[in-house]
Design a protein around this motif. Structure first.
Motif, PDB file in Angstrom:
ATOM      1  N   CYS A  78       0.850  -1.186   0.000  1.00  0.00           N
ATOM      2  CA  CYS A  78       0.000   0.000   0.000  1.00  0.00           C
ATOM      3  C   CYS A  78       0.890   1.242   0.000  1.00  0.00           C
ATOM      4  O   CYS A  78       1.846   1.329   0.778  1.00  0.00           O
ATOM      5  N   LEU A 107      -2.182  10.434   4.480  1.00  0.00           N
ATOM      6  CA  LEU A 107      -2.655  10.111   3.140  1.00  0.00           C
ATOM      7  C   LEU A 107      -2.679  11.343   2.239  1.00  0.00           C
ATOM      8  O   LEU A 107      -3.080  11.264   1.097  1.00  0.00           O
ATOM      9  N   TYR A 161      -3.186   0.889  -3.333  1.00  0.00           N
ATOM     10  CA  TYR A 161      -3.513   1.094  -1.929  1.00  0.00           C
ATOM     11  C   TYR A 161      -4.249  -0.129  -1.400  1.00  0.00           C
ATOM     12  O   TYR A 161      -4.849  -0.880  -2.177  1.00  0.00           O
ATOM     13  N   CYS A 164      -7.092   2.391   3.082  1.00  0.00           N
ATOM     14  CA  CYS A 164      -6.444   3.675   2.755  1.00  0.00           C
ATOM     15  C   CYS A 164      -7.052   4.299   1.507  1.00  0.00           C
ATOM     16  O   CYS A 164      -7.221   5.511   1.433  1.00  0.00           O
ATOM     17  N   TYR A 165      -7.419   3.466   0.532  1.00  0.00           N
ATOM     18  CA  TYR A 165      -8.051   3.980  -0.676  1.00  0.00           C
ATOM     19  C   TYR A 165      -9.372   4.663  -0.329  1.00  0.00           C
ATOM     20  O   TYR A 165      -9.670   5.752  -0.796  1.00  0.00           O
TER      21      TYR A 165
END
Length: 189
Positions: free
Chosen positions: A36, A87, A56, A60-61
């Motif tokens: 990631c 992020l 990712y 996190c995406y």
């Protein structure tokens, strides 16, 4: 295939040999490079999410590119102090979007959209809660007296305003001797 090995790694740009190759969106990666971009967790075909040339984990995406605002990303009954700064997300208060100073902003809402009786702004389908015969924003669907969040089963309405059952009973219920004392209270005859 280029000379000197397999395809080039999408992360380190070195040759990727067949035994260590992970493929995603037409790119090849070393198993050790298939991480990631934000949290550096190892990825596989079920946990990867791609945005342009970046990979990712799904968590996190979602934080970086998923929906933002009330009701998204926190999970049921949790508070998150994560601002998403790792992020590249700006904290809520530092938005550089211009805010509308137009007092008639509701006039520009799409045709057919409902208006929230509490704040007077348009209520879109994604944030719509129906109660008391009106459409409300999730954040406006609160008791008019105490501010407690409501559900369709815990609300009472009067004159276009919504209340929790306790505030409704206290303010509009029967008054006088023997009312409002609750179960187990002594009633004098």
């Amino acid at each position: 295939m280029p000379l000197g090995g397999g395809n080039k790694c999408g992360c380190c740009k070195k040759a990727v040999y067949f035994a260590e190759e992970m493929q995603c969106e037409g790119q090849s990666f070393h198993k050790s490079c298939f991480l990631c971009m934000a949290c550096k967790k190892n990825l596989d075909s079920t946990t990867v999410a791609v945005h342009e040339d970046e990979i990712y984990c799904k968590s996190c995406y979602g934080k970086k590119y998923g929906p933002k605002g009330y009701g998204f990303g926190g999970g049921a009954g949790t508070l998150s102090m994560d601002t998403g700064s790792h992020l590249g997300i700006k904290p809520e208060g530092t938005s550089n979007r211009p805010t509308s100073t137009n007092p008639n902003a509701a006039k520009f809402a799409p045709k057919g959209s409902d208006m929230c009786p509490r704040c007077g702004k348009a209520v879109y389908a994604a944030e719509k809660v129906v109660g008391g015969g009106n459409s409300w924003h999730k954040s406006c669907f609160r008791c008019a007296k105490c501010g407690k969040g409501l559900e369709s089963t815990t609300l009472a309405d009067k004159d276009g305003e919504i209340y929790c059952k306790a505030c409704y009973a206290k303010n509009f219920g029967p008054k006088g001797f023997g009312f409002g004392q609750g179960a187990g209270a002594l009633a004098h005859a």
